[in-house]
Design a protein around this motif. Structure first.
Motif, PDB file in Angstrom:
ATOM      1  N   LEU A 179       0.825  -1.207   0.000  1.00 25.77           N
ATOM      2  CA  LEU A 179       0.000   0.000   0.000  1.00 25.77           C
ATOM      3  C   LEU A 179       0.862   1.261   0.000  1.00 25.77           C
ATOM      4  O   LEU A 179       0.518   2.255  -0.639  1.00 25.77           O
ATOM      5  CB  LEU A 179      -0.940   0.006   1.197  1.00 25.77           C
ATOM      6  N   LYS A 180       1.992   1.203   0.697  1.00 23.59           N
ATOM      7  CA  LYS A 180       2.891   2.368   0.744  1.00 23.59           C
ATOM      8  C   LYS A 180       3.711   2.494  -0.535  1.00 23.59           C
ATOM      9  O   LYS A 180       3.951   3.606  -1.004  1.00 23.59           O
ATOM     10  CB  LYS A 180       3.798   2.278   1.964  1.00 23.59           C
ATOM     11  N   PRO A 204       0.703   3.286  -3.969  1.00 25.22           N
ATOM     12  CA  PRO A 204      -0.537   3.904  -3.471  1.00 25.22           C
ATOM     13  C   PRO A 204      -1.640   4.022  -4.518  1.00 25.22           C
ATOM     14  O   PRO A 204      -2.792   4.235  -4.157  1.00 25.22           O
ATOM     15  CB  PRO A 204      -0.084   5.283  -2.987  1.00 25.22           C
ATOM     16  N   GLN A 205      -1.314   3.873  -5.781  1.00 25.25           N
ATOM     17  CA  GLN A 205      -2.337   3.913  -6.826  1.00 25.25           C
ATOM     18  C   GLN A 205      -2.614   2.515  -7.390  1.00 25.25           C
ATOM     19  O   GLN A 205      -3.308   2.381  -8.403  1.00 25.25           O
ATOM     20  CB  GLN A 205      -1.918   4.873  -7.943  1.00 25.25           C
ATOM     21  N   ALA A 213      -4.748  -0.867  -3.338  1.00 26.49           N
ATOM     22  CA  ALA A 213      -4.943   0.394  -2.623  1.00 26.49           C
ATOM     23  C   ALA A 213      -6.326   0.985  -2.876  1.00 26.49           C
ATOM     24  O   ALA A 213      -6.783   1.836  -2.110  1.00 26.49           O
ATOM     25  CB  ALA A 213      -3.859   1.394  -3.017  1.00 26.49           C
ATOM     26  N   PHE A 268      -4.557   5.893   6.003  1.00 30.09           N
ATOM     27  CA  PHE A 268      -3.679   6.106   4.858  1.00 30.09           C
ATOM     28  C   PHE A 268      -4.411   5.525   3.664  1.00 30.09           C
ATOM     29  O   PHE A 268      -4.576   4.305   3.561  1.00 30.09           O
ATOM     30  CB  PHE A 268      -2.340   5.395   5.096  1.00 30.09           C
ATOM     31  N   ARG A 273      -4.656   5.631  -0.476  1.00 29.91           N
ATOM     32  CA  ARG A 273      -4.076   5.992  -1.776  1.00 29.91           C
ATOM     33  C   ARG A 273      -2.969   7.048  -1.656  1.00 29.91           C
ATOM     34  O   ARG A 273      -2.939   8.023  -2.385  1.00 29.91           O
ATOM     35  CB  ARG A 273      -5.152   6.453  -2.737  1.00 29.91           C
ATOM     36  N   GLY A 274      -2.078   6.825  -0.678  1.00 24.49           N
ATOM     37  CA  GLY A 274      -0.911   7.684  -0.528  1.00 24.49           C
ATOM     38  C   GLY A 274      -1.135   8.934   0.303  1.00 24.49           C
ATOM     39  O   GLY A 274      -0.209   9.713   0.487  1.00 24.49           O
TER      40      GLY A 274
END
Length: 144
Positions: free
Chosen positions: A38-39, A42-43, A47, A94, A96-97
């Motif tokens: 996810l980190k 993020p797109q 995510a 958190f 999508r970034g």
């Protein structure tokens, strides 16, 4: 008789050991891999349906989510939702970034509202599944 007792102990103990092993693996390895993904992406596809939720005690959990405006919904399976019972508990998400702060609460007394949100959040959950087994609805009101 001694061998019968040993066999019964193994039959009872093995599923318990496997269960706790699977839980430990998921929490120690699975969550870390999802968190990293996810980190790092993020797109990415995951995510779009999974966010990171940071609880007041600092635990960071990847959970499925649905965002509608300034509200974020999550379904809680297991027991991690219990610190949110009092309502208006500060959390971080958190998505999508982006980091957001908000206040979280668990909906325990409105099954119609829970079913309505879960129909969008968990549309593939079996219809025959009783509400008590379909998790708890977490509502997070994002700070604006």
């Amino acid at each position: 008789m001694k061998w019968v007792l040993i066999a019964i102990s193994v039959l009872i103990g093995l599923p318990i050991l496997l269960y706790f092993g699977a839980v430990a693996y998921f929490n120690l390895v699975g969550n870390n891999q999802v968190t990293k993904e996810l980190k790092d992406k993020p797109q990415g596809e995951r995510a779009g349906i999974v966010m990171l939720l940071t609880l007041p005690d600092g635990r960071e959990l990847p959970v499925n989510y649905l965002r509608e405006g300034d509200q974020v919904f999550a379904g809680a399976d297991g027991r991690w939702w219990r610190p949110l019972r009092e309502g208006d508990i500060p959390v971080q998400v958190f998505i999508r970034g982006q980091e957001f702060s908000g206040k979280a609460r668990v909906v325990l007394d409105d099954p119609e509202y829970t079913r309505d949100v879960f129909s969008r959040l968990r549309p593939t959950a079996p219809a025959w599944l009783p509400d008590s087994l379909n998790g708890k609805l977490i509502v997070i009101d994002l700070d604006t």
